[in-house]
Design an enzyme around this catalytic site. Structure first.
Site, PDB file in Angstrom:
ATOM      1  N   LEU A 277       0.815  -1.219   0.000  1.00 49.97           N
ATOM      2  CA  LEU A 277       0.000   0.000   0.000  1.00 49.97           C
ATOM      3  C   LEU A 277       0.842   1.260   0.000  1.00 49.97           C
ATOM      4  CD1 LEU A 277      -2.788  -1.069   2.499  1.00 49.97           C
ATOM      5  CD2 LEU A 277      -2.993  -0.785   0.028  1.00 49.97           C
ATOM      6  N   ARG A 278       2.156   1.081   0.086  1.00 53.61           N
ATOM      7  CA  ARG A 278       3.025   2.243   0.151  1.00 53.61           C
ATOM      8  C   ARG A 278       2.863   3.145  -1.069  1.00 53.61           C
ATOM      9  NH1 ARG A 278       7.820   2.548   3.294  1.00 53.61           N
ATOM     10  NH2 ARG A 278       8.176   0.329   3.259  1.00 53.61           N
ATOM     11  N   GLY A 279       2.703   2.517  -2.234  1.00 53.39           N
ATOM     12  CA  GLY A 279       2.545   3.273  -3.469  1.00 53.39           C
ATOM     13  C   GLY A 279       1.332   4.181  -3.427  1.00 53.39           C
TER      14      GLY A 279
END
Ligand SMILES: [Zn+2]
Length: 345
Positions: A277-279
């Site tokens: 989910l970092r993106g």
């Protein structure tokens, strides 16, 4: 020596924008600028140092602590506060260079040997991480830096704290900084697990546009011929951009992201198969900073579009494709998705 004005840089719009976004939103995870040698990556970082506004810091603090950040004070400032002596002053936002040969001592800080020998006290001599607190840490040719140092930097950048447990020293001090790395992919790969820890990744190319090249050379020549005169020529532009940055920093907490934009960002990440989910989180934060820079309080599709390549190109599933194609993949996915969204709306 005068610094080349930030606003005099020709082209390199993606790198320039990424640096401004990282200034407005320092929790983004920094900027990685990858590309050819001699494309002005270092010039841009140094120019940024001269452009940045000042900030309020505790007077006399070696870490230039933020007097307003009660939870992130260094041990010395906690004592100052307890004694009611937390005076502040305005200082420049630091931009610190981390040279390639730097030792771990120099980076994290070390026992102050002089004082240890002279006075027998275990005093701490702060390192580059302390100097970079609340500012920027720049590493040219980050792909040539030793792995353990890169890991350490990324850990500290993520936690915002430098923990020193060595040579009989035991202390921690705040170290929140924006990491800016630059590198030439031809001179050594950056480990893939490091790539996605950077917030934004931009590609810097030698300009192929004839007029742009000529303008780069003309300005460089003018600058070297008369640095003071050249700097004066851009003073008004510099002041205007500085005001824009200050306004954007104030605006950022007020910028909202509509549900439709959240959905679009999620769809884009699914379409591209970005891991984790970092993106998505970076994409949203960058879009918010982009909106703030534009003076807007609501994130729109156009803000998302502007930052998506930099936020996502280094997070695509590993592919034999190189990074320059990764940017194109992000653009393609956006063209498909965003037009669908327009039709649906
Ligand atoms: Zn302090």
């Amino acid at each position: 020596m005068a610094l080349y004005p930030f606003t005099a840089i020709v082209g390199q719009t993606e790198m320039i924008r990424a640096m401004l976004i990282a200034t407005v939103e320092p929790t983004l995870g920094g900027v990685l600028a990858f590309g050819d040698r001699g494309t002005g990556k270092s010039t841009a970082v140094r120019a940024l140092a001269a452009l940045l506004p000042t900030m309020r810091a505790v007077a006399g603090c070696r870490y230039h602590c933020d007097p307003a950040a009660r939870s992130a004070l260094c041990p010395e400032c906690r004592n100052r506060r307890a004694a009611g002596r937390l005076a502040s002053e305005r200082v420049r936002i630091p931009v610190v260079d981390l040279p390639l040969g730097a030792t771990e001592d120099r980076v994290v800080g070390a026992l102050d040997l002089e004082r240890a020998l002279a006075d027998g006290v275990k005093a701490f001599e702060p390192g580059l991480l302390a100097r970079a607190h609340r500012g920027f840490l720049y590493i040219d040719e980050i792909n040539l830096l030793e792995d353990h140092l890169v890991d350490l930097l990324l850990d500290v950048a993520a936690s915002g704290e430098n923990v020193v447990e060595r040579e009989g020293l035991s202390l921690r001090h705040p170290a929140r900084f924006v990491l800016i790395g630059s590198g030439n992919p031809e001179e050594g790969e950056l480990r893939p697990q490091l790539l996605d820890r950077f917030g934004l990744c931009v590609e810097v190319k030698t300009p192929t546009d004839l007029d742009q090249r000529i303008e780069v050379v003309r300005r460089r020549d003018a600058f070297e011929h008369d640095q003071a005169g050249f700097t004066r020529r851009f003073a008004a532009d510099e002041a205007a951009l500085r005001r824009q940055l200050v306004t954007a920093m104030k605006l950022l907490p007020l910028v909202s992201v509509p549900e439709a934009i959240l959905r679009l960002a999620a769809k884009l990440c699914i379409e591209l198969g970005t891991d984790g989910l970092r993106g998505e989180l970076t994409l949203l934060r960058a879009a918010r900073a982009e909106a703030a820079l534009e003076g807007d309080t609501v994130v729109t599709e156009s803000h998302l579009r502007a930052v998506a390549p930099a936020a996502l190109r280094h997070r695509l599933r590993r592919d034999p494709l190189d990074e320059s194609l990764a940017g194109a993949r992000v653009e393609r996915a956006m063209a498909a998705l965003f037009s669908q969204a327009a039709i649906a709306a």
